[in-house]
Scaffold this motif. Structure first.
Motif, PDB file in Angstrom:
ATOM      1  N   GLN A 129     -80.115  32.556  24.723  1.00 26.54           N
ATOM      2  CA  GLN A 129     -79.726  31.671  25.812  1.00 26.54           C
ATOM      3  C   GLN A 129     -78.389  32.094  26.420  1.00 26.54           C
ATOM      4  N   ALA A 130     -77.468  32.535  25.562  1.00 30.40           N
ATOM      5  CA  ALA A 130     -76.151  32.941  26.052  1.00 30.40           C
ATOM      6  C   ALA A 130     -76.258  34.111  27.025  1.00 30.40           C
ATOM      7  N   VAL A 131     -77.005  35.136  26.647  1.00 29.37           N
ATOM      8  CA  VAL A 131     -77.053  36.320  27.508  1.00 29.37           C
ATOM      9  C   VAL A 131     -77.839  36.054  28.790  1.00 29.37           C
ATOM     10  N   ARG A 132     -78.703  35.071  28.773  1.00 25.93           N
ATOM     11  CA  ARG A 132     -79.413  34.702  29.993  1.00 25.93           C
ATOM     12  C   ARG A 132     -78.527  33.923  30.962  1.00 25.93           C
ATOM     13  N   ARG A 133     -77.527  33.207  30.437  1.00 26.16           N
ATOM     14  CA  ARG A 133     -76.836  32.217  31.252  1.00 26.16           C
ATOM     15  C   ARG A 133     -75.345  32.466  31.473  1.00 26.16           C
ATOM     16  N   LEU A 134     -74.709  33.296  30.672  1.00 28.61           N
ATOM     17  CA  LEU A 134     -73.275  33.496  30.836  1.00 28.61           C
ATOM     18  C   LEU A 134     -72.943  34.042  32.222  1.00 28.61           C
ATOM     19  N   ARG A 135     -71.923  33.477  32.812  1.00 29.30           N
ATOM     20  CA  ARG A 135     -71.483  33.910  34.129  1.00 29.30           C
ATOM     21  C   ARG A 135     -70.644  35.189  34.035  1.00 29.30           C
ATOM     22  N   THR A 136     -70.469  35.837  35.175  1.00 27.47           N
ATOM     23  CA  THR A 136     -69.614  37.021  35.251  1.00 27.47           C
ATOM     24  C   THR A 136     -68.235  36.699  34.688  1.00 27.47           C
ATOM     25  N   GLY A 137     -67.721  37.612  33.867  1.00 27.88           N
ATOM     26  CA  GLY A 137     -66.443  37.381  33.218  1.00 27.88           C
ATOM     27  C   GLY A 137     -66.558  36.607  31.922  1.00 27.88           C
ATOM     28  N   GLY A 138     -67.784  36.396  31.458  1.00 26.52           N
ATOM     29  CA  GLY A 138     -68.013  35.574  30.280  1.00 26.52           C
ATOM     30  C   GLY A 138     -67.820  36.312  28.967  1.00 26.52           C
ATOM     31  N   ALA A 139     -67.931  35.550  27.881  1.00 31.41           N
ATOM     32  CA  ALA A 139     -67.755  36.110  26.544  1.00 31.41           C
ATOM     33  C   ALA A 139     -68.690  35.418  25.567  1.00 31.41           C
ATOM     34  N   LEU A 140     -69.333  36.215  24.727  1.00 33.46           N
ATOM     35  CA  LEU A 140     -70.152  35.721  23.623  1.00 33.46           C
ATOM     36  C   LEU A 140     -69.487  36.161  22.324  1.00 33.46           C
ATOM     37  N   ILE A 141     -69.233  35.202  21.447  1.00 28.32           N
ATOM     38  CA  ILE A 141     -68.555  35.491  20.185  1.00 28.32           C
ATOM     39  C   ILE A 141     -69.393  34.937  19.040  1.00 28.32           C
ATOM     40  N   ASN A 142     -69.930  35.829  18.228  1.00 27.55           N
ATOM     41  CA  ASN A 142     -70.695  35.443  17.051  1.00 27.55           C
ATOM     42  C   ASN A 142     -69.773  35.363  15.838  1.00 27.55           C
ATOM     43  N   PHE A 143     -70.305  34.796  14.751  1.00 26.93           N
ATOM     44  CA  PHE A 143     -69.540  34.719  13.516  1.00 26.93           C
ATOM     45  C   PHE A 143     -70.207  35.546  12.435  1.00 26.93           C
ATOM     46  N   SER A 144     -69.440  36.469  11.887  1.00 30.81           N
ATOM     47  CA  SER A 144     -69.855  37.289  10.765  1.00 30.81           C
ATOM     48  C   SER A 144     -69.026  36.874   9.548  1.00 30.81           C
ATOM     49  N   THR A 145     -68.752  37.810   8.655  1.00 25.89           N
ATOM     50  CA  THR A 145     -67.931  37.540   7.473  1.00 25.89           C
ATOM     51  C   THR A 145     -67.299  38.832   6.993  1.00 25.89           C
ATOM     52  N   SER A 146     -66.074  38.744   6.475  1.00 26.48           N
ATOM     53  CA  SER A 146     -65.426  39.921   5.885  1.00 26.48           C
ATOM     54  C   SER A 146     -66.108  40.372   4.605  1.00 26.48           C
ATOM     55  N   VAL A 147     -66.948  39.527   4.023  1.00 22.59           N
ATOM     56  CA  VAL A 147     -67.590  39.892   2.759  1.00 22.59           C
ATOM     57  C   VAL A 147     -68.614  41.006   2.959  1.00 22.59           C
ATOM     58  N   THR A 148     -69.046  41.259   4.192  1.00 26.94           N
ATOM     59  CA  THR A 148     -69.911  42.418   4.420  1.00 26.94           C
ATOM     60  C   THR A 148     -69.186  43.702   4.055  1.00 26.94           C
ATOM     61  N   SER A 149     -67.850  43.710   4.174  1.00 22.90           N
ATOM     62  CA  SER A 149     -67.050  44.865   3.768  1.00 22.90           C
ATOM     63  C   SER A 149     -66.562  44.754   2.327  1.00 22.90           C
ATOM     64  N   LEU A 150     -66.227  43.549   1.908  1.00 17.17           N
ATOM     65  CA  LEU A 150     -65.654  43.356   0.571  1.00 17.17           C
ATOM     66  C   LEU A 150     -66.693  43.479  -0.534  1.00 17.17           C
ATOM     67  N   ALA A 151     -67.958  43.170  -0.225  1.00 11.78           N
ATOM     68  CA  ALA A 151     -69.066  43.332  -1.182  1.00 11.78           C
ATOM     69  C   ALA A 151     -68.823  42.584  -2.488  1.00 11.78           C
ATOM     70  N   LEU A 152     -68.527  41.290  -2.370  1.00 11.01           N
ATOM     71  CA  LEU A 152     -68.261  40.478  -3.560  1.00 11.01           C
ATOM     72  C   LEU A 152     -69.568  40.068  -4.238  1.00 11.01           C
ATOM     73  N   PRO A 153     -69.594  40.045  -5.566  1.00 11.65           N
ATOM     74  CA  PRO A 153     -70.791  39.587  -6.275  1.00 11.65           C
ATOM     75  C   PRO A 153     -71.161  38.159  -5.874  1.00 11.65           C
ATOM     76  N   THR A 154     -72.438  37.852  -5.917  1.00 13.12           N
ATOM     77  CA  THR A 154     -73.093  36.576  -5.589  1.00 13.12           C
ATOM     78  C   THR A 154     -73.255  36.359  -4.088  1.00 13.12           C
ATOM     79  N   TYR A 155     -72.666  37.200  -3.253  1.00 17.65           N
ATOM     80  CA  TYR A 155     -72.750  37.030  -1.808  1.00 17.65           C
ATOM     81  C   TYR A 155     -73.865  37.859  -1.169  1.00 17.65           C
ATOM     82  N   GLY A 156     -74.695  38.519  -1.980  1.00 19.12           N
ATOM     83  CA  GLY A 156     -75.644  39.486  -1.453  1.00 19.12           C
ATOM     84  C   GLY A 156     -76.570  38.956  -0.370  1.00 19.12           C
TER      85      GLY A 156
END
Length: 250
Positions: A129-156
């Protein structure tokens, strides 16, 4: 500040997962920056209303709207209402997500399915929906996690869903060539939210707080500041996953 009577606000933001934690801090920060904010929530109406009340009490413009991020009909209705109220959408921050931790050997696959529905399908649905509707000059910001780099146990299983968010973010930045719309993700480290603190003993919390060179847990406002940069002046940052973790080593 509020828009003047009869005129639309300068910019309009939709923030999912905005009824608490980092999402609430993001909603309040973007409102303080002068945006009208749609506080999207899944089931905590009272908490979403509290965020709206805090924004309006500070002179901002906000409204709450319920939407299950994995439900394409509900998300389309969320964007429809935003456009009806404010005339368009300039910023989308997809902060909704769930985290269920377990060693892989003990993982309940029902938990994996729950995280996949919210973290992966939900991101695809909101971003579509965001990419269909964002106006010129817009921004889409998703949320990831630093644990993808840290590779902590139980977070797999959790980081598997967030790895999908990282990949989608980079693809969308390229798909929006020529639109003057940026697409990025923020990847928080240990941040003092109910989602993060739930189920952790004090020893674990203290150990994680000591990990960054800044020797503290992040606060929701720290993450909101990074989001505000990407939503506002950070126009030359695009197709990136920004680690916002106080310098925790990989």
């Amino acid at each position: 500040m509020t828009a003047s009577a009869g005129s639309p606000p300068a910019r309009v933001a939709v923030v999912t997962g905005a009824s608490g934690g980092i999402g609430a801090a993001v909603a309040q920060r973007l409102a303080a920056d002068g945006m009208a904010v749609v506080v999207a929530f899944a089931g905590r109406r009272e908490r979403a209303d509290e965020v709206v009340d805090a924004i309006t009490a500070a002179g901002g413009t906000a409204v709450a709207q319920q939407a299950d991020v994995a439900d394409e009909t509900a998300v389309a209705a969320l964007f429809d209402r935003t456009e009806e109220l404010y005339g368009g959408v300039d910023v989308v921050v997809h902060a909704a997500g769930i985290m269920l931790l377990s060693p892989l050997a003990e993982l309940d696959l029902a938990d994996l399915d729950r995280m996949h529905r919210t973290n992966v399908r939900g991101t695809v649905v909101v971003d579509q929906q965001a990419v269909r509707r964002l106006r010129t000059g817009g921004a889409l910001i998703n949320f990831s996690t630093s644990v993808t780099s840290l590779a902590l146990p139980t977070y797999g299983a959790y980081v598997a869903t967030k790895g999908a968010v990282d990949a989608l973010t980079m693809v969308l930045a390229k798909e929006l060539r020529g639109r003057d719309v940026t697409v990025n993700a923020v990847a928080p480290g240990p941040t003092a939210t109910p989602l993060f603190l739930d189920g952790k003993d004090q020893e674990t919390i203290d150990r994680l707080a000591a990990a960054p060179p800044l020797e503290r847990l992040g606060q929701p406002e720290d993450i909101a500041t990074a989001v505000a940069f990407l939503a506002g002046p950070g126009r030359w940052v695009n197709g990136q996953v920004l680690l916002v973790n106080g310098g925790v080593a990989r």
